[in-house]
Design an enzyme around this catalytic site. Structure first.
Site, PDB file in Angstrom:
ATOM      1  N   ASP A   1       1.883   8.586  -2.059  1.00 37.64           N
ATOM      2  CA  ASP A   1       1.099   7.716  -2.878  1.00 37.64           C
ATOM      3  C   ASP A   1       0.801   8.529  -4.641  1.00 37.64           C
ATOM      4  O   ASP A   1       1.792   8.193  -5.258  1.00 37.64           O
ATOM      5  CB  ASP A   1      -0.329   7.916  -2.089  1.00 37.64           C
TER       6      ASP A   1
ATOM      7  N   HIS B   1      -3.547   2.537   3.302  1.00 30.81           N
ATOM      8  CA  HIS B   1      -4.683   3.226   3.552  1.00 30.81           C
ATOM      9  C   HIS B   1      -5.445   2.642   4.598  1.00 30.81           C
ATOM     10  O   HIS B   1      -5.563   3.282   5.576  1.00 30.81           O
ATOM     11  CB  HIS B   1      -5.587   3.147   2.451  1.00 30.81           C
TER      12      HIS B   1
HETATM   13 ZN    ZN Z   1      -1.407   3.521  -3.645  1.00 33.76          ZN
END
Ligand code: ZN
Length: 447
Positions: A316, A265
């Site tokens: 993810d 991220h």
């Molecule tokens: Zn994650």
């Protein structure tokens, strides 16, 4: 069986009429400008398989369940509450069945290796399974069943917030101390296929104290180290309140981050943090579909890539599993916020989709501890495009990848992993059985 393609994106660029000779799961020879020979498996266009650097496979089973509005402050944290309730019911068989479907779908989408950020270690009440690495073994079995390459990243999780706050009851399945974790990693490594890679994943600065983080790093033993970082504004604010520093700044200052690291991220970063990640050699693990789904925010990809930063993409939460869509959304996020086109193309006249694809293949390989790309000696991880998709009509070279990323519908035809054809016509070779097992697991989970 050897492969022949009308064209192929080789390590050093596009070539026509390419034969790939395979041996022992690797590319033994590359012959360009040649005719096929009898027995060659002939196809349209070959691309290198794309690594998927960040997955929580079990979350595939809750895709679509968190899209109804709850409280008015519906955000990442309310999504996490639902995820935790779901997690409470998943046993070893459900874990394996869900992961196998997720991995089969990754192969169908053009991903040939997955980095599984695996934190579901223990029984729902937090007690240990007889085999402490039972769940890691289920992930490895799912990867073997689907035929995807696995870089297993067992997660170290010990706390419920910055500064060593106690973990919540819902987090009991994730928790280990450093010694227990080291034993778990060693046992998990023994369950991997020969081309499996083991790394570690300190979950986040919320879940690990500085002392634990430093004790933990030798457990990686030179393998990949992945961490969630700076995904949420609240996480950044909590980190500043705790340490006086933003999460990425803290990590760069306090730990020797290097090219073995992937910062997953890294959404909320200041310019000095962007430059610091680039200088460290760490990969930015970007998950555009999930980050959009969760309303996380936008990583400054243009600035990062302009400085030479390496990126990988990850599915993810697996709310959708689509390699091309990850790359498309990465670029579209930039376009929508900047009011400009082809932001991530880098140079004038460079093809945006092709540049992002090449960056994600190279960065993904670094992130997952493997070699990527079509060249002699590399793993035979290969994706062929589907000539029947009209999006590819009269396209050549980089325009083929741009058309895959931005314009196609049924782009992926065949996928080979380690030289074995795992998907054909965009469909996994064992989809029916894997899907049946998944449906049975879901029926038990929701009963
Ligand atoms: Zn994650």
């Amino acid at each position: 069986m050897n492969l022949w393609f009308e064209s192929a994106l080789l390590e050093d660029g596009w070539a026509d009429r390419v034969r790939l000779v395979l041996a022992d799961g690797r590319i033994a020879a590359v012959e360009a400008g040649v005719d096929p020979v009898v027995g060659d498996d002939r196809h349209f266009v070959a691309l290198p398989g794309l690594p998927n650097v960040h997955s929580h496979a079990f979350q595939r089973a809750m895709a679509g369940l968190a899209e109804a509005r709850g409280r008015t402050d519906d955000d990442f944290w309310s999504w996490r509450d639902l995820m935790y309730r779901f997690v409470g019911r998943i046993g070893p068989e459900e874990c394996e069945a869900i992961a196998a479907l997720a991995y089969a779908e990754m192969l169908e989408a053009g991903f040939t290796r997955v980095g599984e950020f695996h934190y579901l270690h223990h029984a729902p009440d937090g007690s240990r399974y007889d085999d402490v690495a039972e769940m890691s073994g289920r992930i490895a079995a799912a990867a073997d069943a689907a035929g995807i390459g696995l870089t297993l990243l067992p997660v170290f999780y010990a706390h419920g917030g910055f500064g060593g706050q106690p973990a919540g009851a819902a987090q009991g399945r994730f928790l280990n101390d450093v010694d227990g974790f080291a034993a778990l990693v060693e046992r998990a490594a023994s369950k991997l296929a020969p081309d499996g890679v083991i790394g570690i994943a300190p979950h986040s600065l919320r879940a690990v104290t500085p002392e634990e983080l430093r004790e933990l790093l030798p457990v990686a033993n030179g393998g990949p180290v992945h961490i969630h970082i700076a995904e949420q504004i609240k996480e950044v604010a909590d980190c500043v309140a705790w340490s006086g520093k933003r999460p990425v700044r803290w990590l760069l200052d306090e730990v020797s981050v290097d090219a073995r690291w992937t910062l997953v991220h890294a959404t909320h970063v200041e310019p000095d943090e962007v430059a610091g990640i680039v200088a460290s050699g760490a990969v930015a693990g970007l998950c555009p579909i999930t980050e959009a789904n969760l309303g996380d925010g936008l990583f400054p990809a243009a600035e990062f890539m302009a400085l030479g930063g390496m990126i990988g993409v990850g599915s993810d939460s697996n709310v959708r599993i689509d390699a091309a869509e990850e790359l498309r959304l990465l670029e579209y996020g930039q376009r929508l916020t900047r009011g400009a086109r082809n932001v991530l193309a880098g140079e004038d006249r460079a093809a945006t989709g092709a540049r992002l694809f090449a960056a994600a293949v190279a960065g993904g390989g670094r992130s997952l501890g493997v070699e990527t790309g079509l060249a002699v000696g590399r793993p035979a991880d290969i994706v062929s495009l589907d000539r029947t998709d009209p999006a590819f009509a009269e396209r050549k070279g980089d325009a083929l990848i741009d058309s895959w990323v931005f314009a196609s519908r049924r782009a992926v035809d065949c996928v080979w992993r380690g030289g074995v054809k795992q998907a054909e016509g965009g469909r996994h070779r064992d989809r029916d059985a894997i899907e049946a097992r998944y449906r049975a697991a879901l029926a038990r989970l929701t009963a």
